[in-house]
Design a protein around this motif. Structure first.
Motif, PDB file in Angstrom:
ATOM      1  N   PHE A 300      20.157  33.006 -41.921  1.00 16.08           N
ATOM      2  CA  PHE A 300      21.567  32.722 -41.637  1.00 16.08           C
ATOM      3  C   PHE A 300      22.441  33.169 -42.797  1.00 16.08           C
ATOM      4  O   PHE A 300      23.492  33.786 -42.605  1.00 16.08           O
ATOM      5  CB  PHE A 300      21.726  31.236 -41.341  1.00 16.08           C
ATOM      6  N   GLN A 303      22.253  37.211 -42.874  1.00 16.71           N
ATOM      7  CA  GLN A 303      22.945  37.859 -41.761  1.00 16.71           C
ATOM      8  C   GLN A 303      24.449  37.650 -41.850  1.00 16.71           C
ATOM      9  O   GLN A 303      25.231  38.585 -41.646  1.00 16.71           O
ATOM     10  CB  GLN A 303      22.422  37.329 -40.438  1.00 16.71           C
ATOM     11  N   SER A 304      24.865  36.426 -42.164  1.00 18.05           N
ATOM     12  CA  SER A 304      26.301  36.142 -42.286  1.00 18.05           C
ATOM     13  C   SER A 304      26.928  36.982 -43.382  1.00 18.05           C
ATOM     14  O   SER A 304      27.993  37.589 -43.206  1.00 18.05           O
ATOM     15  CB  SER A 304      26.521  34.654 -42.573  1.00 18.05           C
ATOM     16  N   ASP A 307      27.154  40.743 -42.479  1.00 17.89           N
ATOM     17  CA  ASP A 307      28.241  41.011 -41.541  1.00 17.89           C
ATOM     18  C   ASP A 307      29.592  40.983 -42.249  1.00 17.89           C
ATOM     19  O   ASP A 307      30.452  41.845 -42.020  1.00 17.89           O
ATOM     20  CB  ASP A 307      28.222  39.980 -40.412  1.00 17.89           C
ATOM     21  N   GLN A 322      35.554  33.296 -42.686  1.00 17.60           N
ATOM     22  CA  GLN A 322      34.365  33.860 -43.310  1.00 17.60           C
ATOM     23  C   GLN A 322      33.884  33.001 -44.474  1.00 17.60           C
ATOM     24  O   GLN A 322      32.675  32.811 -44.659  1.00 17.60           O
ATOM     25  CB  GLN A 322      34.666  35.289 -43.775  1.00 17.60           C
ATOM     26  N   THR A 325      32.021  30.128 -43.095  1.00 21.78           N
ATOM     27  CA  THR A 325      30.689  30.526 -42.640  1.00 21.78           C
ATOM     28  C   THR A 325      29.712  30.584 -43.802  1.00 21.78           C
ATOM     29  O   THR A 325      28.578  30.085 -43.710  1.00 21.78           O
ATOM     30  CB  THR A 325      30.752  31.885 -41.926  1.00 21.78           C
ATOM     31  N   VAL A 326      30.135  31.186 -44.920  1.00 23.27           N
ATOM     32  CA  VAL A 326      29.249  31.288 -46.078  1.00 23.27           C
ATOM     33  C   VAL A 326      28.959  29.907 -46.652  1.00 23.27           C
ATOM     34  O   VAL A 326      27.814  29.588 -47.005  1.00 23.27           O
ATOM     35  CB  VAL A 326      29.857  32.215 -47.150  1.00 23.27           C
ATOM     36  N   ALA A 329      26.462  28.224 -44.351  1.00 28.57           N
ATOM     37  CA  ALA A 329      25.132  28.830 -44.446  1.00 28.57           C
ATOM     38  C   ALA A 329      24.460  28.502 -45.769  1.00 28.57           C
ATOM     39  O   ALA A 329      23.262  28.179 -45.813  1.00 28.57           O
ATOM     40  CB  ALA A 329      25.242  30.343 -44.263  1.00 28.57           C
TER      41      ALA A 329
END
Length: 397
Positions: A300, A303-304, A307, A322, A325-326, A329
């Protein structure tokens, strides 16, 4: 090397190979690191030769300026051998991004001209910087300065006061803050780092008493205000790199713990038992679940970040979504890493309780990682609040 380095999950193989080549020496030094609470000089020499303190330093200051996926792989690789060394490299990587905020001649003098330059810093609750001619007079005490004992420069983050003692406010009425860069010989150290784990980081306390700091040796850590570098790494900001790096520390510790446990389980017959641990169905299931959870959490993060990196290389700046998300993760990876280490430690039984056993040390190091800022469970609250549109404190996102 191009600024827009590899955006795939594998990272830059040449840079990662540097870490792999150093890892045996890190592992061999781990007992000394634990005992002396320092990275030994020969190991520091090797780390500098491999330029592993310069991973996130701008190329304009003779740095590698690698991508965050590669950074994760490097830190994870080193953490499999010794968590303290990996933590110091991760911390130094984020701090080195300060060069992007300095005028180029200053960045060159601090980082570019010195191949062994390392910047370290830590928080300080009762500190101040008072404006004076040409700069600031800085007073206070800062702690948790990971890697400070082998650093050449230290960062002292301060609220700013005018010469008359009144706070210096910004356009929104908020007191301004800046990080002052000072030479390590200008500070007074106090040894406070007697801890459960991560002992080799030597995250000690340092003090300054009315020390002058030139204005051009101060920075803001807000990357969108004073950043000189235009590359994607610096449009992302050091906060995200810290999250990725310290997730790499946790994943590396966990990887080492599971590998160590497998070696133990193949041969150990528990007291009162008739067959080795490897034949125990509960242990087999627990190992598989720990492995799956670690790989999934690690994937995770990678991949995050891959991207997001691809979009940054296309010219964008990192968005709040973003960053969320980081943060999600990275925090998840740290906690799944802890769960994997806990499984290995508990399933190994009394074998793991002895001082300096690889599992005993990894258990202590991992639980010290989760006590730090990057491992806070409250980050999940921030993520959940943001997802639902509630008030969310984005300070550490």
């Amino acid at each position: 090397m191009l600024v827009a380095a590899s955006a795939d999950l594998a990272g830059d193989p040449d840079v990662i190979a540097r870490a792999a080549s150093v890892r045996p020496m890190v592992a061999a030094a781990s007992d000394d690191i634990e005992r002396d609470r320092r990275l030994p000089a020969p190991l520091l020499d090797r780390l500098h030769d491999a330029e592993l303190f310069r991973l996130l330093l701008p190329r304009s200051s003779n740095g590698i300026e690698t991508d965050p996926v590669t950074f994760f792989h490097v830190i994870e690789t080193i953490a499999q051998a010794d968590a303290s060394t990996a933590w110091c490299l991760s911390q130094a990587g984020g701090c080195a991004m300060s060069a992007a905020y300095l005028d180029l001649p200053v960045a060159q003098a601090i980082f570019g001209d010195d191949p062994r330059a390392v910047l370290a810093w830590g928080p300080g609750p009762k500190v101040r910087a008072v404006e004076c001619e040409g700069g600031y007079k800085v007073t206070g005490v800062w702690a948790f300065a990971s890697g400070g004992r082998h650093a050449s420069w230290l960062g002292a983050h301060c609220p700013i006061f005018q010469a008359d003692g009144s706070p210096r406010l910004d356009d929104h009425g908020v007191q301004q803050e800046r990080t002052m860069l000072v030479r390590t010989e200008d500070v007074v150290w106090t040894d406070i780092w007697n801890t459960v784990g991560l002992r080799g980081t030597a995250s000690d306390q340092f003090a300054l008493d009315d020390v002058f700091v030139r204005a051009d040796h101060s920075i803001t850590r807000e990357f969108d205000r004073e950043c000189r570098e235009s590359g994607p790494l610096y449009r992302m900001g050091s906060g995200t790199c810290y999250q990725v790096g310290f997730a790499g520390v946790a994943c590396g510790i966990a990887r080492g713990a599971l590998d160590c446990f497998v070696d133990i389980a193949r041969n150990k017959v528990p007291r009162g038992g008739k067959s080795p641990l490897r034949d125990n169905a509960v242990v087999q299931s627990g190992l598989a679940q720990a492995e799956v959870n670690l790989r999934a959490a690690r994937g995770f993060v990678l991949q995050s970040m891959a991207d997001i990196w691809k979009q940054l290389c296309a010219g964008t700046s990192i968005t709040v979504e973003q960053r969320i998300t980081v943060r999600m993760a990275a925090t998840h990876a740290i906690h799944k890493g802890r769960e994997a280490v806990d499984f290995a430690y508990n399933a190994a039984g009394a074998t793991a309780i002895f001082e300096n056993h690889p599992l005993e040390r990894r258990f202590r190091d991992m639980h010290t990682v989760t006590q730090q800022l990057q491992g806070r469970s409250s980050h999940f609250e921030t993520v959940g609040a943001w997802m639902m549109g509630a008030d969310a404190d984005l300070t550490f996102v």
